[in-house]
Design a protein around this motif. Sequence first.
Motif, PDB file in Angstrom:
ATOM      1  N   PHE A 142       3.316  -5.015  -1.712  1.00 39.22           N
ATOM      2  CA  PHE A 142       4.005  -4.440  -2.803  1.00 39.22           C
ATOM      3  C   PHE A 142       5.409  -5.431  -3.300  1.00 39.22           C
ATOM      4  CE2 PHE A 142       7.281  -1.742  -5.001  1.00 39.22           C
ATOM      5  CZ  PHE A 142       6.303  -1.231  -5.866  1.00 39.22           C
ATOM      6  N   VAL A 143       6.049  -5.545  -2.405  1.00 37.23           N
ATOM      7  CA  VAL A 143       7.395  -6.559  -2.546  1.00 37.23           C
ATOM      8  C   VAL A 143       6.840  -7.855  -3.135  1.00 37.23           C
ATOM      9  CG1 VAL A 143       9.237  -7.722  -1.366  1.00 37.23           C
ATOM     10  CG2 VAL A 143       8.458  -5.322  -0.609  1.00 37.23           C
ATOM     11  N   VAL A 190       1.733  -6.582 -14.243  1.00 39.14           N
ATOM     12  CA  VAL A 190       1.722  -5.236 -13.755  1.00 39.14           C
ATOM     13  C   VAL A 190       0.228  -4.848 -13.152  1.00 39.14           C
ATOM     14  CG1 VAL A 190       1.635  -2.960 -15.144  1.00 39.14           C
ATOM     15  CG2 VAL A 190       3.490  -4.705 -15.514  1.00 39.14           C
ATOM     16  N   LEU A 193       0.292  -5.390  -9.828  1.00 38.14           N
ATOM     17  CA  LEU A 193       1.100  -4.313  -8.822  1.00 38.14           C
ATOM     18  C   LEU A 193       0.247  -2.882  -8.895  1.00 38.14           C
ATOM     19  CD1 LEU A 193       3.869  -4.308  -8.136  1.00 38.14           C
ATOM     20  CD2 LEU A 193       4.512  -3.480 -10.072  1.00 38.14           C
ATOM     21  N   ILE A 194      -0.484  -2.733  -9.952  1.00 41.74           N
ATOM     22  CA  ILE A 194      -1.295  -1.310  -9.944  1.00 41.74           C
ATOM     23  C   ILE A 194      -2.416  -1.507  -8.869  1.00 41.74           C
ATOM     24  CG2 ILE A 194      -2.851   0.085 -10.908  1.00 41.74           C
ATOM     25  CD1 ILE A 194      -1.040  -0.490 -13.539  1.00 41.74           C
ATOM     26  N   VAL A 197      -0.714  -1.542  -5.257  1.00 42.49           N
ATOM     27  CA  VAL A 197      -0.498   0.022  -4.884  1.00 42.49           C
ATOM     28  C   VAL A 197      -1.685   0.811  -4.642  1.00 42.49           C
ATOM     29  CG1 VAL A 197       0.530   2.237  -5.908  1.00 42.49           C
ATOM     30  CG2 VAL A 197       1.569   0.105  -6.451  1.00 42.49           C
ATOM     31  N   LEU A 198      -2.818   0.631  -5.410  1.00 40.07           N
ATOM     32  CA  LEU A 198      -3.981   1.316  -5.094  1.00 40.07           C
ATOM     33  C   LEU A 198      -4.614   0.703  -3.858  1.00 40.07           C
ATOM     34  CD1 LEU A 198      -5.485   1.519  -8.519  1.00 40.07           C
ATOM     35  CD2 LEU A 198      -4.595   3.361  -7.295  1.00 40.07           C
ATOM     36  N   ALA A 201      -2.904   2.208  -0.941  1.00 46.07           N
ATOM     37  CA  ALA A 201      -3.225   3.423  -0.464  1.00 46.07           C
ATOM     38  C   ALA A 201      -4.920   3.768  -0.184  1.00 46.07           C
ATOM     39  CB  ALA A 201      -3.010   4.334  -1.848  1.00 46.07           C
ATOM     40  N   GLN A 205      -6.670   7.278   0.459  1.00 45.65           N
ATOM     41  CA  GLN A 205      -7.314   8.070  -0.972  1.00 45.65           C
ATOM     42  C   GLN A 205      -8.681   7.469  -1.252  1.00 45.65           C
ATOM     43  OE1 GLN A 205      -3.829   7.512  -0.621  1.00 45.65           O
ATOM     44  NE2 GLN A 205      -2.912   9.468  -0.971  1.00 45.65           N
ATOM     45  N   LEU A 206      -8.715   6.301  -1.064  1.00 45.09           N
ATOM     46  CA  LEU A 206      -9.817   5.485  -1.779  1.00 45.09           C
ATOM     47  C   LEU A 206     -11.152   5.525  -1.045  1.00 45.09           C
ATOM     48  CD1 LEU A 206      -8.105   2.949  -3.995  1.00 45.09           C
ATOM     49  CD2 LEU A 206      -8.824   5.121  -4.725  1.00 45.09           C
ATOM     50  N   THR A 212     -17.647   2.153  -5.913  1.00 38.23           N
ATOM     51  CA  THR A 212     -16.829   1.957  -7.374  1.00 38.23           C
ATOM     52  C   THR A 212     -15.505   1.782  -7.520  1.00 38.23           C
ATOM     53  OG1 THR A 212     -18.636   3.605  -7.868  1.00 38.23           O
ATOM     54  CG2 THR A 212     -17.355   3.039  -9.614  1.00 38.23           C
ATOM     55  N   LEU A 213     -14.635   2.527  -6.549  1.00 40.17           N
ATOM     56  CA  LEU A 213     -13.293   2.251  -6.769  1.00 40.17           C
ATOM     57  C   LEU A 213     -12.775   1.209  -6.140  1.00 40.17           C
ATOM     58  CD1 LEU A 213     -11.629   5.695  -6.370  1.00 40.17           C
ATOM     59  CD2 LEU A 213     -11.451   4.132  -8.401  1.00 40.17           C
TER      60      LEU A 213
ATOM     61  N   LEU B 184       2.624   5.785 -10.624  1.00 34.24           N
ATOM     62  CA  LEU B 184       1.463   5.442  -9.844  1.00 34.24           C
ATOM     63  C   LEU B 184       1.922   5.474  -8.227  1.00 34.24           C
ATOM     64  CD1 LEU B 184      -1.460   4.840  -9.085  1.00 34.24           C
ATOM     65  CD2 LEU B 184      -1.071   2.492  -9.541  1.00 34.24           C
ATOM     66  N   VAL B 188       1.399   7.853  -5.195  1.00 34.12           N
ATOM     67  CA  VAL B 188       0.441   7.420  -4.106  1.00 34.12           C
ATOM     68  C   VAL B 188       0.889   6.914  -2.859  1.00 34.12           C
ATOM     69  CG1 VAL B 188      -1.065   5.449  -3.567  1.00 34.12           C
ATOM     70  CG2 VAL B 188      -1.595   6.789  -5.725  1.00 34.12           C
TER      71      VAL B 188
END
Lengths: 507, 234
Positions: A142-143, A190, A193-194, A197-198, A201, A205-206, A212-213, B184, B188
């Motif tokens: 992330f950083v 961006v 970044l998204i 983040v995904l 997680a 979560q995924l 697919t995800l 987000l 999350v």
Amino acid sequence: MATGWRERRNRYQILFKQLGTVRTNTVTHAMIYLLLILFPLAAAVGAFVLRRDSTLTGWLGVAVLASELWLALSVPINQPAQLLDLSINYNELGRLFLATFSLSSLALALLTTLVPQGENFVAILLLIVGLSAAILIVQEPFVAAVVLLLASLAGSLQLVDQPAGSAVLLRPQTLGMALKYTLLVALGGVLLLIGVVLATAFSTQLARSGPTLTNAVFGLLLVGFGIRFGLIPFHWWLPDVLDETPPAAMFLHVGMLTILALPVLLVVLQTQPQLLAGNATGHHLILGLGGLSVLGGSAQALLTLQARRAIAGLAIANLGLLAIGMALSTIAGIGAVLLGALNHVFSMALIALGLTLLERDVPGRREQAGALRERSLAALAFLVGILLLLGVPPLSGFTPRLLLIHAMQGQGVLVGSLVAAALVLSSLAGARLIARMLLQPRDMPTIRSLFSDDLDRLGMVAVPYAPWGVRILIVLLASFSLGLGLWPQPVVMELDDIARAFPFLSR
Amino acid sequence: MAITVGLLISLVLVVGALVVVNDWRWTIPLLLGTELCRIGLTWQTVNVVKGSTVWPLLIAQAVAALSAGLILLITALNFTKDYSPAELDEFALLELRRAARRAQHQRGLVTGRWGASIVPFGGVVLAGLATWLLSTFYPVARQQIVDAGWIFLLLCGLLILITALDVLKLGLGMLVLVASAKLLYLGVAAPQSVLHVGLLELLSLMLAVIVAYLSGLLYGRLHTLEFGSLFEQH
């Protein structure tokens, strides 16, 4: 009884001393690593304050970057520490990248003392070197992604930077290019970044949502990375930047910031290896983008008549080869990517040096032959830079090509023939570019035609086109590249060790 | 729950209006509204950081959003002033006329084809539909409302970038994209880090500063914030 107590006390004292040493060492290493990040950042503030005096800021940049280079090479590696709840570490990969960035930036800072660049050039250069150190040391996805975006946005300010006291108006095309670059870089950043983040997680979560995800997250990462890396079809900003900016700025954006995206992607894949390991769609996507970039970049370089567009095409083709190496996901492939990335930075620095000195107008200097004869060392810098991009032996650009070809064994005829065709195309384009830039006489009108009588007498006086410091640096960089090309074993062995540690590789 | 739904509906309305409207007198307050809705949604749905550090973090986000809005507001106030032709030389007047012709041409094109707002409005409706589908079938965050929020912000940010005609609107689009990433992250990541939130806010501020700087340069060169004339073939 008393003896036992004393023994226990002595044992505890030794243990506490050891713990204290460990703690002191950890704190010391954290501070030294922090110094690698904050030293260029603090110097960037100083350079910003002194920006009106380009020579002074140039020398300040040289001093700071030389110190940073020395620090990068002498700071102990692999001493993990904690800072602000973040795990930080400075490893072999970080050392290689930071040393390369510092050395190449040093060359460009030295150039600033001779040819004034934008008034904030040195400040932004130091800022980006500091942020690069942060990405390489913090190693948290992330950083790293946010800092990459911050560095890219800081770089966008440099695109519209004019030398101090310049009376020249900014061209509307330059403004348009800066706007396009900012927009694309922000969008890519961006999306990256998204994706990060995904991906972070992902395991919680995924994982239950199936492939697919995984593909969607990888797709977001790849688009963000592709925009920053300049891969076709996300490369729109790259040729414009080369067209509209001075060569030093070209190095910053096409040399340093593009390659800085690579450690970010590697950190993400290191923490979330399942994004690439066993993901056939992901492999095909990177391979497709890489193949498209290699072919498209080479074709663009061959078809264009503009020298800078040809350099842009060659740079895109080289970045495409790095993407193909990533897609192969083998130890040899990643070794080729890492060595190729370092070569890319060196080659762009040398091209920027050479191009600046070749394009520089020196009052009182008479030139009629080609640049290879008239400005030999500037031509040498440009020539070595282009040959590094093309991977011509015996320079250091050849080793990553060799590693890539080795890694491509067993990948099928299609991939092999595609890369072979692209290499032929880019070699032709490179040869044409070198002939046009270095062998043909410069087409600018000489002063001789205007004042031939007076200047005939002055013809004996050779006005230097570059000071000795820059000439020596060019010779050093070219010799370094030649030396690395002739004896690549130490670096290749080190990169091999680094690549073995990546968890997403197929063994 | 009612408050959360209310905040989501407010976010959708405010961001939708931000896509459709072009006048900075409306778009900058709408951006502030978007940020406030996002912060409210964060407060309602996400346990930002356990204990007493919730409020400072939310206040820091609000201050950063206000600062970004203020930077853009000052930019708009400075660089949309009427010019005095007497103060301009012939080159500046030439470029001014060219920019004005271009702007008039673009306005004519948009009005002639669909009307000024139909395309963005249709885009917003489609974005809403896509948001509902994606957040239903591909839940990512801990709560579906957060998913709906960040996906809608992302799609509308892209729409703003596509339909924008001036630099300020482009900047707003980029800030909406960053707002999507923030929502987000807070929806999350577990546990959230103060450093991460700080970096995201720094990113917003830096974007606002860069947009202001580029606006200043563009206005200084062409006396308009519309960027269409930059991409004309000279």
